[in-house]
Design an enzyme around this catalytic site. Structure first.
Site, PDB file in Angstrom:
ATOM      1  N   HIS A   1      -3.430   6.725   2.510  1.00  0.00           N
ATOM      2  CA  HIS A   1      -3.843   5.441   1.951  1.00  0.00           C
ATOM      3  C   HIS A   1      -5.251   5.125   2.439  1.00  0.00           C
ATOM      4  CE1 HIS A   1      -4.279   1.268   1.155  1.00  0.00           C
ATOM      5  NE2 HIS A   1      -3.958   0.857   2.359  1.00  0.00           N
TER       6      HIS A   1
ATOM      7  N   ASN B   1     -10.333  -0.664  -0.088  1.00  0.00           N
ATOM      8  CA  ASN B   1      -8.872  -0.616  -0.014  1.00  0.00           C
ATOM      9  C   ASN B   1      -8.304  -1.200  -1.297  1.00  0.00           C
ATOM     10  OD1 ASN B   1      -6.139  -1.098   0.459  1.00  0.00           O
ATOM     11  ND2 ASN B   1      -6.431  -1.851   2.533  1.00  0.00           N
TER      12      ASN B   1
ATOM     13  N   CYS C   1       0.805  -1.212   0.000  1.00  0.00           N
ATOM     14  CA  CYS C   1       0.000   0.000   0.000  1.00  0.00           C
ATOM     15  C   CYS C   1       0.844   1.272   0.000  1.00  0.00           C
ATOM     16  CB  CYS C   1      -0.940   0.000   1.201  1.00  0.00           C
ATOM     17  SG  CYS C   1      -1.978  -1.473   1.294  1.00  0.00           S
TER      18      CYS C   1
END
Length: 343
Positions: free
Chosen positions: A268, A299, A122
């Site tokens: 993020h 996500n 990520c």
């Protein structure tokens, strides 16, 4: 002894274009609840997520990247032939080699641009952005395409109550080009490999290939499960909230930007509770626009920051020239944060 000629690039680098692609299929929480014992209220309260996008067979890692990149190149006002390097961050391209970046570069028509993949979870977009800045300042490329792309639906265990609702698919891309003034700040990045077990792939590919039912996780029908991403939710949450707020502050300090002077915060898109906690810890004023793309996109790992950036600019919540703090963090555990001027 021969002297090596010093390279000469642009004095600085900046993001000059951004593009995104979200798969056609929108998946609400109700679909996830067909596989786990939970509720829509629980998922929303724990993550903020109501929907996510899942790719179909045609929406491959390469195909989504090409769509997002085409938009970024057009937004930058350049041609694909001017791209000198293509950097792709992904953990969901299943071919070990060749790098998917080479396929993307070819389909975009970049000619013979350098092309390579990186695996930084990520934090991958931040890693790619840092590499792009270095290439431009060093003189190896005038324009660099940075792509974050994932098909995490392929790596989701729908029976895992801790992660089944988290992940989505998509691609985000930016074009980085030369600048006469600083527009990408110093990167604060690093890794904490002692915590690598907190986010990981459940089974290595070679172990899964053997298919030993006595050693590998099984589904409800007794079949060996396909490898998936798993995490220790509470440990990751604590690390993200307490440690990443410190990294974010370090990035602001390195760029010489006070939180009060910030226009946009693009963390993020892992979990809205983490985002809220970071905003509180950093004491960001209410005037700062905070990206919350996680609510409808989920996500998307390396794709989450450029996708969130693209949406903020498209909706007018952020404007060209705004000063934005971006930070990514995830499997490794790895992290990267910097301050940028939005394109």
């Amino acid at each position: 002894m021969a002297k090596i000629k010093a390279s000469k690039g642009a004095p600085y680098a900046r993001i000059i274009g951004v593009g995104g692609y979200r798969p056609i299929r929108v998946v609400p929480n109700e679909v996830i609840l067909e596989h786990i014992d939970s509720s829509d209220e629980w998922i929303r309260s724990r993550s903020g997520i109501s929907t996510r996008h899942w790719a179909n067979d045609e929406e491959t890692v390469a195909a989504m990247s090409v769509e997002a990149s085409g938009k970024a190149i057009a937004d930058a006002g350049i041609t694909a032939e001017q791209i000198g390097a293509v950097i792709v961050s992904t953990v969901s391209h299943f071919k070990q080699t060749p790098a998917v970046a080479t396929e993307i570069a070819d389909k975009l028509g970049t000619g013979k641009a350098a092309a390579f993949d990186i695996s930084a979870g990520c934090a991958g977009f931040g890693y790619g952005l840092t590499l792009a800045k270095g290439l431009i300042v060093e003189g190896s490329a005038e324009y660099v395409l940075v792509i974050g792309v994932e098909r995490l639906s392929d790596l989701t265990d729908l029976e895992d109550r801790a992660t089944a609702f988290l992940f989505g698919d998509g691609a985000g891309a930016v074009v980085v080009g030369p600048s006469q003034e600083p527009a990408i700040g110093p990167t604060v990045w690093g890794s904490e490999g002692d915590k690598s077990e907190t986010i990981k792939q459940t089974v290595a590919w070679n172990e899964w290939r053997v298919g030993d039912v006595d050693q590998l996780p099984l589904d409800r029908d007794g079949n060996v499960k396909f490898p998936a991403i798993t995490q220790e939710g509470q440990a990751v949450f604590r690390w993200a909230v307490f440690e990443m707020a410190k990294v974010a502050q370090q990035a602001l300090d390195a760029a010489g930007v006070d939180p009060a002077d910030l226009d946009v915060f693009i963390p993020h898109q892992a979990n809205e509770r983490i985002i809220d906690s970071m905003v509180k810890t950093l004491k960001l004023p209410e005037s700062v626009t905070v990206a919350r793309d996680v609510r409808t996109t989920g996500n998307t790992s390396a794709a989450s920051i450029p996708l969130a950036m693209e949406r903020l600019l498209a909706t007018g919540e952020a404007r060209s020239g705004d000063t934005a703090l971006v930070i990514g963090f995830g499997a490794g555990l790895v992290y990267a944060a910097t301050v940028v001027t939005l394109p």
